[in-house]
Write a protein that holds these residues in place. Structure first.
Motif, PDB file in Angstrom:
ATOM      1  N   LEU A 122       0.826  -1.210   0.000  1.00 13.00           N
ATOM      2  CA  LEU A 122       0.000   0.000   0.000  1.00 13.00           C
ATOM      3  C   LEU A 122       0.859   1.257   0.000  1.00 13.00           C
ATOM      4  N   ASN A 123       0.524   2.208  -0.867  1.00  9.60           N
ATOM      5  CA  ASN A 123       1.191   3.512  -0.910  1.00  9.60           C
ATOM      6  C   ASN A 123       0.536   4.402   0.147  1.00  9.60           C
ATOM      7  N   GLU A 124       1.105   4.425   1.321  1.00 10.23           N
ATOM      8  CA  GLU A 124       0.480   5.114   2.448  1.00 10.23           C
ATOM      9  C   GLU A 124       0.444   6.631   2.256  1.00 10.23           C
ATOM     10  N   ALA A 125       1.476   7.189   1.656  1.00  9.92           N
ATOM     11  CA  ALA A 125       1.511   8.639   1.446  1.00  9.92           C
ATOM     12  C   ALA A 125       0.387   9.073   0.517  1.00  9.92           C
ATOM     13  N   LEU A 126       0.178   8.314  -0.559  1.00 12.11           N
ATOM     14  CA  LEU A 126      -0.898   8.652  -1.482  1.00 12.11           C
ATOM     15  C   LEU A 126      -2.255   8.492  -0.817  1.00 12.11           C
ATOM     16  N   MET A 127      -2.422   7.439  -0.008  1.00 11.53           N
ATOM     17  CA  MET A 127      -3.700   7.240   0.673  1.00 11.53           C
ATOM     18  C   MET A 127      -3.997   8.369   1.649  1.00 11.53           C
TER      19      MET A 127
END
Length: 416
Positions: A122-127
């Motif tokens: 999961l791309n946490e920054a984008l989320m």
């Protein structure tokens, strides 16, 4: 096996797009069809065309985000793609059962988040960015609606009138060798200008719906292992939108949709412009967001703004033990918030049901009461905004993507 899963994914994508097209066509073109400005077939064709433009241009950014940025494109195996689309379709079922405009976009992203958590990709920054936009966008819709409702709506309401024509606005004159389009003989210049605004804004809503919703139907199928290219995905999504627009949307156009049925035409157009603009901007940034959530918050803000005119800003900000703290304010009473001698504009539902057209506005319009003055006697302030309904809607907005994450995570953990 892979081919069967790919075929299943395409079928599920068509099902999702079919339902999106059926509901979105009614919301976008309900006022136009109800006013006899366009026929149902024309509405479906216009919606499909403008949805295609929105999906082919701005919508690519959202497809890119959902197909390769939240999680790597390589994670969208055939099994994962079908799983994500399943939870997206399930969100439509939940929203229909509870009568709440739950966000298909938010639920689709929730299912992708479950995939990312299960695979550790999961791309946490984008989320964080996406979730921040989900919080800010409805607030912007509410604030803009509240400002318009409190300071501008009463003046617009007295100057802009919409009527329901007895026959369609444009007809074909077959008296000559070549049929020529002509305006309805009963249509005035004011009718033509107002009608053009209604249709143009409906087309704009179609553009916004295509830009934001194409990814919901096909993004999982466009990954590196997916069976579709981006171009093919856009065409498939819009085909499904059109299929829904030409079939089940005919019934939706009759009932118009619970969200806007009791809104005056003017309010529906304001909500469409504000909600559509918010979603178009977010789509340009590649952020998947919900058109239903933004427009519903604008409706709530518009109703609150109208009801709050009876008090000054200082009175609203200052607690008053003698004032009823639980003023309930609904979208439906926007139509009832006029003075008795003000022009009576129809609601979207009035037009769709073919009820009596409104009377022409008087030559001398009454003055709009200043902010803080007593509201008109027929203004039911407790019908403009219902906090209990707002809480129920907000809970379901949060609950549906949360359930998508909670359901998809263990599924992907087991099957991937």
């Amino acid at each position: 096996m892979v081919t069967l899963l790919a075929a299943a994914g395409v079928l599920v994508a068509v099902f999702v797009g079919f339902n999106i097209g059926g509901s979105s066509t009614g919301v976008a073109f309900g006022p136009s069809v109800g006013s006899r400005l366009v026929r149902k077939t024309t509405a479906a064709a216009l919606f499909t065309g403008f949805a295609f433009v929105g999906a082919w241009t701005v919508g690519r950014n959202v497809i890119d985000t959902m197909s390769s940025s939240i999680v790597p494109a390589s994670q969208f195996s055939p099994v994962a793609s079908v799983g994500v689309l399943f939870f997206t379709g399930a969100s439509l079922l939940v929203s229909n059962l509870y009568g709440v405009p739950a966000s298909t976009s938010m639920t689709a992203v929730g299912a992708i988040v479950g995939l990312g958590l299960a695979t550790g990709t999961l791309n946490e920054a984008l989320m964080f960015t996406i979730v921040s936009a989900w919080i800010v966008a409805p607030l912007v819709g509410f604030v803009v609606g509240a400002v318009i409702g409190r300071y501008l709506y009463p003046y617009l309401d007295r100057r802009i009138a919409f009527t329901r024509l007895d026959s369609h606005l444009i007809r074909l004159d077959r008296s000559g060798t070549v049929p020529r389009p002509r305006f309805n003989d009963d249509a005035s210049i004011r009718d033509i200008v107002g009608s053009a605004a209604v249709v143009v804004i409906a087309c704009y809503m179609g553009f916004s719906a295509g830009a934001s919703n194409a990814a919901n139907a096909v993004a999982p199928l466009v990954g590196s292992e997916g069976p579709l290219t981006v171009d093919q995905g856009v065409v498939l999504a819009v085909f499904a939108f059109g299929l829904g627009g030409f079939t089940i949307a005919r019934r939706t156009l009759d009932t118009v949709g619970d969200d806007i049925t009791e809104l005056p035409i003017l309010a529906a157009l304001i909500v469409s412009v504000v909600g559509g603009t918010i979603i178009t901007i977010l789509s340009m940034l590649g952020i998947p967001a919900s058109l239903a959530v933004s427009t519903t918050c604008c409706i709530i803000g518009l109703g609150w703004g109208r009801a709050s005119r009876a008090a000054t800003a200082v009175e609203l900000a200052t607690p008053d033990p003698g004032r009823d703290p639980d003023v309930e304010v609904s979208t439906g009473a926007l139509a009832a918030s006029r003075a008795e001698d003000a022009p009576t504009g129809p609601t979207v539902g009035d037009l769709a049901r073919g009820e009596t057209p409104p009377e022409e506005p008087p030559e001398e319009l009454p003055e709009v009461p200043d902010i803080g003055e007593k509201a008109p006697p027929e203004l039911d302030r407790k019908s403009l905004f219902d906090p209990a309904a707002v809480k129920r809607i907000a809970v379901l907005w949060v609950l549906t993507p949360t359930l998508a994450v909670a359901g998809s995570y263990p599924l992907f953990l087991l099957v991937l």
